[in-house]
Enzyme design. Structure first.
Site, PDB file in Angstrom:
ATOM      1  N   SER A 190       0.917  -1.153  -0.334  1.00 22.50           N
ATOM      2  CA  SER A 190      -0.153   0.082  -0.097  1.00 22.50           C
ATOM      3  C   SER A 190       0.794   1.591  -0.212  1.00 22.50           C
ATOM      4  O   SER A 190       1.821   1.053   0.362  1.00 22.50           O
ATOM      5  CB  SER A 190      -0.887   0.188   0.846  1.00 22.50           C
ATOM      6  OG  SER A 190      -2.072  -0.481   1.063  1.00 22.50           O
TER       7      SER A 190
HETATM    8  N1  SAH Z   1      -1.036  -4.074   4.119  1.00 24.48           N
HETATM    9  C1  SAH Z   1      -0.246  -5.162   3.413  1.00 24.48           C
HETATM   10  C2  SAH Z   1      -0.677  -4.414   2.211  1.00 24.48           C
HETATM   11  C3  SAH Z   1      -1.207  -5.989   1.349  1.00 24.48           C
HETATM   12  S1  SAH Z   1      -2.391  -5.976  -0.186  1.00 24.48           S
HETATM   13  C4  SAH Z   1       1.433  -4.446   3.170  1.00 24.48           C
HETATM   14  O1  SAH Z   1       1.515  -3.373   4.061  1.00 24.48           O
HETATM   15  O2  SAH Z   1       2.099  -4.816   2.200  1.00 24.48           O
HETATM   16  C5  SAH Z   1      -3.176  -6.673  -0.034  1.00 24.48           C
HETATM   17  C6  SAH Z   1      -2.881  -8.179   0.227  1.00 24.48           C
HETATM   18  O3  SAH Z   1      -4.559  -8.634   0.919  1.00 24.48           O
HETATM   19  C7  SAH Z   1      -2.475  -9.197  -0.256  1.00 24.48           C
HETATM   20  O4  SAH Z   1      -0.679  -9.183  -0.243  1.00 24.48           O
HETATM   21  C8  SAH Z   1      -3.300 -10.336  -0.838  1.00 24.48           C
HETATM   22  O5  SAH Z   1      -2.718 -11.420  -1.449  1.00 24.48           O
HETATM   23  C9  SAH Z   1      -3.983 -10.329   0.767  1.00 24.48           C
HETATM   24  N2  SAH Z   1      -4.859 -10.090   0.384  1.00 24.48           N
HETATM   25  C10 SAH Z   1      -6.480 -10.419  -0.263  1.00 24.48           C
HETATM   26  N3  SAH Z   1      -7.233 -11.458   0.779  1.00 24.48           N
HETATM   27  C11 SAH Z   1      -6.733 -12.061   1.900  1.00 24.48           C
HETATM   28  C12 SAH Z   1      -7.959 -12.837   2.346  1.00 24.48           C
HETATM   29  N4  SAH Z   1      -8.855 -13.375   2.376  1.00 24.48           N
HETATM   30  N5  SAH Z   1      -7.453 -13.139   3.666  1.00 24.48           N
HETATM   31  C13 SAH Z   1      -5.643 -12.639   3.520  1.00 24.48           C
HETATM   32  N6  SAH Z   1      -5.370 -12.356   3.683  1.00 24.48           N
HETATM   33  C14 SAH Z   1      -5.685 -11.320   1.195  1.00 24.48           C
END
Ligand code: SAH
Length: 173
Positions: free
Chosen positions: A24
């Site tokens: 993000s």
């Molecule tokens: N908080 C992270 C954001 C990564 S983007 C950061 O600071 O880098 C969002 C993430 O959510 C992705 O890695 C994706 O694989 C994960 N995601 C999507 N659906 C999900 C679910 N149902 N359970 C767990 N993770 C999920």
């Protein structure tokens, strides 16, 4: 972020982290963190560990963090990186829609992927008076805070629009 992209690390933009996902942008992490209103010692559930950046911020603020990631590779990578940096969150490889009932209830819940709606299963794992921060929508998401009132109903407030990768149900090995 990988060393090769160190030049981009302080740019206020989302950036690819592998497995088709993104870290993000710093503004978004700041915005969600602000809405959570972390108090030292808060038990926090994060959905979407990704790079572990948001996880590290929560740890830095003194929260006890439980984070779920559906991509095995990302979960493993974030876990070892955060350990190396001296943070001790509990990273779980699994489906965030299910939450972690064994560790519930949580003071705060943060969802860092675009949810189709406010996940009821996660609301159930929130403490009374607790706050969930969740971006809701398909292509564009509206940031929402959901407070659990004493009568166990939701108090929902809407904030700005954001773009997240989608929240998906099945795990990826
Ligand atoms: N908080 C992270 C954001 C990564 S983007 C950061 O600071 O880098 C969002 C993430 O959510 C992705 O890695 C994706 O694989 C994960 N995601 C999507 N659906 C999900 C679910 N149902 N359970 C767990 N993770 C999920």
């Amino acid at each position: 972020m990988d060393n090769a992209f160190i030049e981009s690390a302080y740019i206020d933009k989302a950036f690819p982290i592998g497995s088709g996902q993104t870290i993000s942008q710093p503004y978004t992490v700041a915005f969600q963190t602000l809405l959570l209103g972390i108090q030292k010692g808060d038990k926090v559930l994060e959905i979407g560990t990704g790079s572990g950046y948001q996880t590290a911020i929560l740890c830095e603020l003194g929260a006890k963090v439980f984070s779920i990631e559906r991509h095995k590779l990302l979960a493993d990578k974030a876990k070892s990186l955060l350990e190396k940096l001296g943070y001790i969150p509990k990273i779980h490889f699994g489906d965030g829609f299910k939450g972690l009932p064994a560790f519930a209830p949580f003071d705060k819940i943060i969802i860092t992927c675009g949810a189709p709606d406010i996940p009821q299963s996660l609301f159930e794992q929130l403490k009374t008076g607790g706050v969930m921060v969740v971006p809701v929508g398909e292509d564009v998401q509206v940031m929402k805070t959901v407070v659990k009132k004493p009568d166990q109903t939701m108090e929902v407030s809407d904030f700005n629009s954001f773009r997240f990768v989608p929240m998906l149900g099945n795990k990826v090995r």
